[in-house]
Scaffold this motif. Sequence first.
Motif, PDB file in Angstrom:
ATOM      1  N   SER A  20       1.054  -1.252  -0.014  1.00 24.95           N
ATOM      2  CA  SER A  20      -0.131  -0.171   0.023  1.00 24.95           C
ATOM      3  C   SER A  20       0.788   1.218   0.027  1.00 24.95           C
ATOM      4  N   ILE A  21       0.375   2.370  -0.320  1.00 27.42           N
ATOM      5  CA  ILE A  21       1.120   3.685  -0.491  1.00 27.42           C
ATOM      6  C   ILE A  21       0.719   4.547   0.634  1.00 27.42           C
ATOM      7  N   TYR A  33       0.527   1.862  11.020  1.00 29.90           N
ATOM      8  CA  TYR A  33      -0.017   0.802  11.730  1.00 29.90           C
ATOM      9  C   TYR A  33       0.053  -0.483  11.270  1.00 29.90           C
ATOM     10  N   GLY A  34       0.689  -1.617  11.632  1.00 32.85           N
ATOM     11  CA  GLY A  34       0.558  -2.967  10.921  1.00 32.85           C
ATOM     12  C   GLY A  34      -0.881  -3.404  11.434  1.00 32.85           C
ATOM     13  N   ASP A  58      -2.676   0.125   8.157  1.00 32.77           N
ATOM     14  CA  ASP A  58      -3.555   1.203   8.131  1.00 32.77           C
ATOM     15  C   ASP A  58      -2.688   2.424   8.261  1.00 32.77           C
ATOM     16  N   HIS A  59      -3.150   3.595   7.826  1.00 37.38           N
ATOM     17  CA  HIS A  59      -2.439   4.981   7.729  1.00 37.38           C
ATOM     18  C   HIS A  59      -3.685   5.947   8.387  1.00 37.38           C
ATOM     19  N   TYR A  60      -3.109   6.719   9.210  1.00 37.78           N
ATOM     20  CA  TYR A  60      -3.904   7.920   9.649  1.00 37.78           C
ATOM     21  C   TYR A  60      -3.419   9.208   9.498  1.00 37.78           C
ATOM     22  N   PRO A 137      -8.464  10.941   8.908  1.00 36.37           N
ATOM     23  CA  PRO A 137      -8.653  10.176   7.629  1.00 36.37           C
ATOM     24  C   PRO A 137      -7.775   9.053   7.355  1.00 36.37           C
ATOM     25  N   SER A 138      -8.059   8.134   6.315  1.00 44.81           N
ATOM     26  CA  SER A 138      -7.073   7.092   6.052  1.00 44.81           C
ATOM     27  C   SER A 138      -6.426   7.171   4.946  1.00 44.81           C
TER      28      SER A 138
END
Length: 292
Positions: A20-21, A33-34, A58-60, A137-138
């Motif tokens: 993912s980017i 986060y894994g 995941d990205h925040y 947002p993600s």
Amino acid sequence: MRTRASVTLLALALLATGCSIANPTSSEVSLQYGNGPFDSRNFVECQSDLDFSDINDDHYYYPAGQRDFTFGEGDGIDSAPLTSTTQDSQEIKVTGTVKFTLNTDCAEFTDPSGKKWPGGKLQMFHELIAYKYDAAPSDGGEQMKAGWTSLLRNYVGAALDRATDNEALKYPWQKLYTDAASKAQWEKDVLTQLPATLKTLTLGVDLITINSVLLQKPSIQPALVQGLTDKQAAELRSQAAEVDKQAAANFPGGIAGYQQYQQQQAVNEAIKSGKVQVLPVPQGSPIIVQPK
């Protein structure tokens, strides 16, 4: 065109191989986060540039740079007006803007409780506060989610409410409403108190930096507005009466001469405006002034 196509093909290739980017804009910082089937749900890293990671991670995304917290009436406002009580027990409505910066420092640090945060103060902010509000947002470049506004109300707004309450108690309402110097000092004192008050809500850590506070002229109760208007009108009438008194004392013939002069002026004005009619009479006869 060739560069854009190359980037697109690279992204598709990475996705096909299970990546993912993370692509925060220049005004964002992201936390990774894994979250894969073989990963524990833990912090991986802070990112301020393009980064490729496990497709399940995941990205925040959080804002880097100054933001506003607005409170008042109307659309697009973060909070309703605040209320405070003055020294003389009068309730005022407070509106304005707080400019703040989220602390996006990702350097590892230990908080006052002894807990280590490898992702710095931003990780602490995310895990202890923002994650509970579902605020971030993600994907990069998106607006903050609805929970962000609730978070601001419960932290910046709550701290501001306490600070304005504490400082308003030092002034009577009329000082804050009519005296520019008192209002400016009140605003300055709120700015001084606000950071420390906010830190009491964030475990003593400066997770949010307050840059400035702008307080508008407070709104007061209608009865006070009417009372102030009546007082000003009475003062104007008293000043006019004093001017008349001084003019009469210095007029030739004293007060009696001044009153006669005023009566003659009133008659002249009435004639000029057409409210009375003057009829010509023979010389030596009394003048008759006949109202219309």
